[in-house]
Design an enzyme around this catalytic site. Sequence first.
Site, short mmCIF file in Angstrom:
data_model
loop_
_atom_site.label_atom_id
_atom_site.label_comp_id
_atom_site.label_asym_id
_atom_site.label_seq_id
_atom_site.Cartn_x
_atom_site.Cartn_y
_atom_site.Cartn_z
N SER A 161 0.83 -1.19 0.00
CA SER A 161 0.00 0.00 0.00
C SER A 161 0.87 1.25 0.00
CB SER A 161 -0.95 -0.04 1.20
OG SER A 161 -1.96 0.93 1.09
N ASP B 135 -9.12 -4.58 -5.97
CA ASP B 135 -8.72 -3.72 -4.86
C ASP B 135 -9.79 -2.65 -4.64
OD1 ASP B 135 -7.52 -1.99 -3.05
OD2 ASP B 135 -5.53 -2.14 -3.96
N HIS C 95 -7.47 -5.42 -1.48
CA HIS C 95 -6.25 -4.68 -1.11
C HIS C 95 -5.22 -5.60 -0.45
CE1 HIS C 95 -3.97 -1.07 -0.56
NE2 HIS C 95 -3.91 -1.22 0.75
#
Length: 803
Positions: free
Chosen positions: A669, A742, A776
């Site tokens: 991330s 995601d 994610h």
Amino acid sequence: MLRRIMSPTHVLLIPLMTVAPLFAETGYQLPPKEIVDIIDVKPEPSISMSPDASCMLFADRDSMPDIADFARRIVPLAGMRIDPITNSDFQTDFYRGLSFRLRSADSPLVPIPIAAPVKLSGISWSHDSKSFAYTLETTKGMELWWASIEAPNQPIKLTDRLSGVLFGFDWMPDGKRILCALVPENRGPEPAAPAAPLGPNIQESYGNKSPTRTFQDLLASPHDEALFEYFGTTQLAILEPNQQPRLLGKPALWASAMPAPDGKHLLVTKIKRPFSYLQTVGSFPKSIEVMDTSGALVYLAADIPLEENIPIEGVRLGRRSLQWHAGRPATLLWVEALDGGDPKNKVPHRDQIKTLDAPFRDAPRDLIKVEHRFSGLSYFADPNQVMTSEIDRDRRWIRSLLYELSKPNEAPKVIVDRSSRDRYGDPGRMLAKADATGYPIVQQSGEWVWLVGQGATPEGNLPFLDRKNLKTLETERLWRCTAGTLESVATVLASTVNSKPQFITRRESPTEPANYFLRDLESNKETAITSFKDPTPQLRGIKKRIVKYNRADGVPLSATLYLPADYKEGTKLPLIVWAYPLEFSDASTAGQVSANPSAFTRISGISHLALVTQGYAVMDDATMPVIGDPDTMNDTFVEQIVGAAQAAIDHAVSLGVADRNRVGVGGHSYGAFMTANLLAHSQLFKAGVARSGAYNRTLTPFGFQAERRPIWEAKEVYANVSPFMYADKIKTPILFIHGEKDDNPGTFPIQSQRMYQAVKGNGGDARLVMLPHESHGYRARQSVLHTQAEMVNWFNRFVRDAK
């Protein structure tokens, strides 16, 4: 040119290279067997303890779900992902069994009969600890079950029409009945998509300033709106074992329902049109109402329009944070902004707390003015006591003040006043318990309250139990975890009436998995409650310790250094630096240690620590602080992370554990964003792994992470921190991994796809792996093991075997 490698479940696009392909076969790959064996280990059960800590539920878990669980149909609407079969949030992780036991370790474990295949999605205790409820997903919908602790193996099904799309269920104040949302009877079939478009999908705006962060899974067409109403419309109901459901009002888009302590009133939120194609469901127009338990409207508490004109990091105007006052039969509390909702406005007080008693016919009363932005309320056994929490955005500061409502002219007592990033100065949080009506109040023993905290120190966390006197504000340390273990307080027994309480802890060490214990400070005895065994003894030889070093500008940094079990002193290993940048206002808090060297060493999922089993040294959670004024700190983002990376490598080399010429970097991330920036702006690393990142900040124009400025106020900064703009400088091999679905704001899959294309187009070495059905974070067994295989092979090729 691109060569397309395909399988039924996995597609990769890789450049034609003179080097051999990373994998000889297509499809999902496996990492080395020792990693597979570690990742596949079945975890110990999750523990759910009753509020009075007299009983426990043991929920069995799988290590990872199968990719087939992810391949089921999802209906993405208004920022949600809906399972059309269960009428709830799309879920892939389930409990696979449930057992009941009294707290004593020698009590028998009572299995709760659940028909296979078990897909238990939620567990909840009644606040009186006499019963519990759980939800089951089936091929026909969502079921809600109830069981008594007197007969836990004789559960009763309350409904097979539970809806979890907009909210789940809650216990009524009597602790026996359950308030929930049901799928309406005779709802009819799902709206069919039009065979052909009925026309273009149009949005328009005229002078309506609405800065909005980037969200995914939004409504995009009239058909989406119809689906949202179809799945979101529910019937409020009160359920009770062996009784017919009590229906409340008519079906509507009910977003929440909270019973008042008197059990006679409900605070309900109902979503209304017009819906938005730019906002998530939480920002849709809504009315907040008080109704009685027959479903009749008593009071319109708030009528809220679409929340789209809110400044960045601001709040909406009007009433917000509406709630019941714990300890009073039916008293509403809410907050209203005094600064226009804009944090940039300079005012003496930002928020006003107001209140109104049933029957809600009088004018609301001003209760408390809050200097900074309101962030929460805590209640006590005496309903005349409340504690406000607030955040000073400009200083990154938090404060909690204790008020005596019966003495409005008396100054509040300061309970907390510190930097939000100051780990060492954290006094802990007050323990809370449910009162007789189920509302959380601060747990007290006379004038004393219990404080539990992580106890961050330069040597790692040493959790503690304190007590604090609300009259004198005196604080007394009762217990602290001993060095070498990580033991934290789960609950203090409600029967405690002295300064030497009984309490339950959760304890682990580098070689012992987490287990629960009952501690008695009066007798200085401890009693084991659980006895889970080490699931991965092959990891016990791994060495880890906190290492500390300084950035060139003097900022103190730290990391947890992991070394293989067979490491021999003086051996220089390939090194992986894994990190995630955080923002700080000053160097003193930036340098505080956040690691837990005494935690049980566990490797699961996509953890990069699996690389330690392959002969790597890993600097985990290497601090990458970005320090400065909250409004401008990203002006020097790149310089600060490069300096921190250089310091980490220098220190590992000085310890004699790392080979400077064989260092890789990785992150997930915002850590992936960091990784790409480090490769674009330095020559410190041989390779990088960037998972689920965002690389082009022009695609997040109204801010990202802690960045407060929109791109139009800081165009140069947005460009400078976007590694996409420097893709031509990335000549170090970089592996991009991203979930195809995601749903995290800002990290759209296209971020990795375009970044890969940019690096490739400029002649760089790159690989792009798009994981089907993953979000994610990656959870399916096939995805997890393939990610591990990708990381191992990438770092082996470009770091371990680097010349």
